[in-house]
Design an enzyme around this catalytic site. Sequence first.
Site, PDB file in Angstrom:
ATOM      1  N   SER A 143       0.861  -1.179   0.000  1.00  0.00           N
ATOM      2  CA  SER A 143       0.000   0.000   0.000  1.00  0.00           C
ATOM      3  C   SER A 143       0.899   1.232   0.000  1.00  0.00           C
ATOM      4  CB  SER A 143      -0.841  -0.012   1.294  1.00  0.00           C
ATOM      5  OG  SER A 143      -1.399   1.254   1.547  1.00  0.00           O
ATOM      6  N   TYR A 156      -1.994   0.255  10.366  1.00  0.00           N
ATOM      7  CA  TYR A 156      -1.939  -0.113   8.943  1.00  0.00           C
ATOM      8  C   TYR A 156      -0.618   0.343   8.317  1.00  0.00           C
ATOM      9  CZ  TYR A 156      -3.863  -1.009   4.283  1.00  0.00           C
ATOM     10  OH  TYR A 156      -4.093  -1.507   3.017  1.00  0.00           O
TER      11      TYR A 156
HETATM   12  P1  NDP Z   1     -11.492  -6.568   1.872  1.00  0.00           P
HETATM   13  O1  NDP Z   1     -11.837  -6.082   3.225  1.00  0.00           O
HETATM   14  O2  NDP Z   1     -12.483  -6.464   0.778  1.00  0.00           O
HETATM   15  O3  NDP Z   1     -11.034  -8.123   1.951  1.00  0.00           O
HETATM   16  C1  NDP Z   1     -10.126  -8.549   2.917  1.00  0.00           C
HETATM   17  C2  NDP Z   1      -9.900 -10.042   2.759  1.00  0.00           C
HETATM   18  O4  NDP Z   1      -8.950 -10.441   3.759  1.00  0.00           O
HETATM   19  C3  NDP Z   1     -11.155 -10.854   2.956  1.00  0.00           C
HETATM   20  O5  NDP Z   1     -11.208 -11.890   2.004  1.00  0.00           O
HETATM   21  C4  NDP Z   1     -10.987 -11.434   4.348  1.00  0.00           C
HETATM   22  O6  NDP Z   1     -11.606 -12.711   4.425  1.00  0.00           O
HETATM   23  C5  NDP Z   1      -9.480 -11.573   4.427  1.00  0.00           C
HETATM   24  N1  NDP Z   1      -8.981 -11.658   5.794  1.00  0.00           N
HETATM   25  C6  NDP Z   1      -9.083 -10.737   6.783  1.00  0.00           C
HETATM   26  N2  NDP Z   1      -8.538 -11.239   7.910  1.00  0.00           N
HETATM   27  C7  NDP Z   1      -8.075 -12.480   7.607  1.00  0.00           C
HETATM   28  C8  NDP Z   1      -7.426 -13.482   8.353  1.00  0.00           C
HETATM   29  N3  NDP Z   1      -7.131 -13.337   9.657  1.00  0.00           N
HETATM   30  N4  NDP Z   1      -7.085 -14.631   7.721  1.00  0.00           N
HETATM   31  C9  NDP Z   1      -7.387 -14.819   6.415  1.00  0.00           C
HETATM   32  N5  NDP Z   1      -8.015 -13.904   5.660  1.00  0.00           N
HETATM   33  C10 NDP Z   1      -8.357 -12.749   6.274  1.00  0.00           C
HETATM   34  O7  NDP Z   1     -10.137  -5.826   1.504  1.00  0.00           O
HETATM   35  P2  NDP Z   1      -9.369  -5.594   0.128  1.00  0.00           P
HETATM   36  O8  NDP Z   1      -9.724  -6.629  -0.867  1.00  0.00           O
HETATM   37  O9  NDP Z   1      -9.504  -4.175  -0.211  1.00  0.00           O
HETATM   38  O10 NDP Z   1      -7.871  -5.799   0.651  1.00  0.00           O
HETATM   39  C11 NDP Z   1      -7.029  -6.853   0.236  1.00  0.00           C
HETATM   40  C12 NDP Z   1      -5.584  -6.430   0.452  1.00  0.00           C
HETATM   41  O11 NDP Z   1      -5.312  -5.273  -0.316  1.00  0.00           O
HETATM   42  C13 NDP Z   1      -5.249  -6.062   1.895  1.00  0.00           C
HETATM   43  O12 NDP Z   1      -3.961  -6.531   2.218  1.00  0.00           O
HETATM   44  C14 NDP Z   1      -5.257  -4.551   1.884  1.00  0.00           C
HETATM   45  O13 NDP Z   1      -4.468  -3.994   2.881  1.00  0.00           O
HETATM   46  C15 NDP Z   1      -4.709  -4.285   0.501  1.00  0.00           C
HETATM   47  N6  NDP Z   1      -4.984  -2.955  -0.055  1.00  0.00           N
HETATM   48  C16 NDP Z   1      -6.273  -2.551  -0.292  1.00  0.00           C
HETATM   49  C17 NDP Z   1      -6.516  -1.302  -0.812  1.00  0.00           C
HETATM   50  C18 NDP Z   1      -7.886  -0.783  -1.099  1.00  0.00           C
HETATM   51  O14 NDP Z   1      -8.018   0.416  -1.444  1.00  0.00           O
HETATM   52  N7  NDP Z   1      -8.947  -1.603  -0.999  1.00  0.00           N
HETATM   53  C19 NDP Z   1      -5.403  -0.365  -1.112  1.00  0.00           C
HETATM   54  C20 NDP Z   1      -4.089  -0.903  -0.841  1.00  0.00           C
HETATM   55  C21 NDP Z   1      -3.917  -2.151  -0.329  1.00  0.00           C
HETATM   56  P3  NDP Z   1     -12.322 -13.353   5.720  1.00  0.00           P
HETATM   57  O15 NDP Z   1     -12.962 -12.240   6.471  1.00  0.00           O
HETATM   58  O16 NDP Z   1     -13.271 -14.351   5.120  1.00  0.00           O
HETATM   59  O17 NDP Z   1     -11.205 -14.026   6.456  1.00  0.00           O
END
Ligand code: NDP
Length: 256
Positions: A143, A156
């Site tokens: 990020s 974060y």
């Molecule tokens: P979402 O909140 O849409 O999805 C997050 C995902 O992470 C879900 O599938 C969730 O699944 C999973 N997750 C959370 N905690 C756990 C855990 N303990 N074990 C396994 N899986 C976990 O977020 P995004 O798709 O936006 O984010 C994905 C990545 O991209 C992250 O690393 C985020 O920091 C990064 N990112 C996102 C940006 C944005 O603007 N959206 C910008 C820059 C980076 P479940 O709850 O089923 O476990």
Amino acid sequence: MTRIRNNTVVVTGASRGIGEAAARYFAKAGAKVVLSARNEARIRDIAEDIAAKGGIALAIRCDVSQAADVERLMTEVRARTGAIDVLVNNAGTIDPIARLADSDPQAWGQIVDVNLKGVYHGLRYAIPWMVESGGGTILNISSGAATSALEGWSHYCATKAAVLSLTRVAHKEYGPQGVRVIGLSPGTVATDMQVSIRTSGINPVSQLDPNVHIPPEWVAKALLWLCGPDADPHLGTDFSIKTNEGRAAVGLALAD
Ligand code: NDP
């Protein structure tokens, strides 16, 4: 076009957002995808949908904050598919957003467990298989927060900075053995995470017009590109698709 057909691609955090889009995109490109997340019902549904569309997908529950879960995930993937060619360390979270003096130490620590230790666990348990089989690719979702300071995001920013450090160290340690490690900084992406950020109202990112967020499919396209040799100059660093230079390399539409 990056060659990914029949490669095994493991995506953490694949139950929604960027992880789901990546799993669907890699499957469409012919990879065998393994979707993992805590929400088992959701990853099973997505895997079934991918299979119904002619793709190959498995769903394996895994909480990345738990080392034993990640070790089991990698062992099971290896047993069921014979390989781990690509790992996308995508699982991550930003909640709860709070300034330092308002933050809850336990919740802050939980972010470290998911965003930082989750990536460490992925590296720890995928690298040995990759070294044994002559190489592989590990993509860590980074990020802009890895290198900039944003109010309310101490957990974060700190964890994403640490993940960038892990990308650098893993590249130094295992690059010579064929393990390609790259971070991807996507800019802002239209997922549930941006909904949480907007609701917090705390810093300039929360004030962005949702129309500026890129679709998660763009991130998926960049991830596939990072698996190919054109991305080799970026090994051990964060590659960004926030810049037009990065977008042009991947073949994405340029920003105005
Ligand atoms: P979402 O909140 O849409 O999805 C997050 C995902 O992470 C879900 O599938 C969730 O699944 C999973 N997750 C959370 N905690 C756990 C855990 N303990 N074990 C396994 N899986 C976990 O977020 P995004 O798709 O936006 O984010 C994905 C990545 O991209 C992250 O690393 C985020 O920091 C990064 N990112 C996102 C940006 C944005 O603007 N959206 C910008 C820059 C980076 P479940 O709850 O089923 O476990």
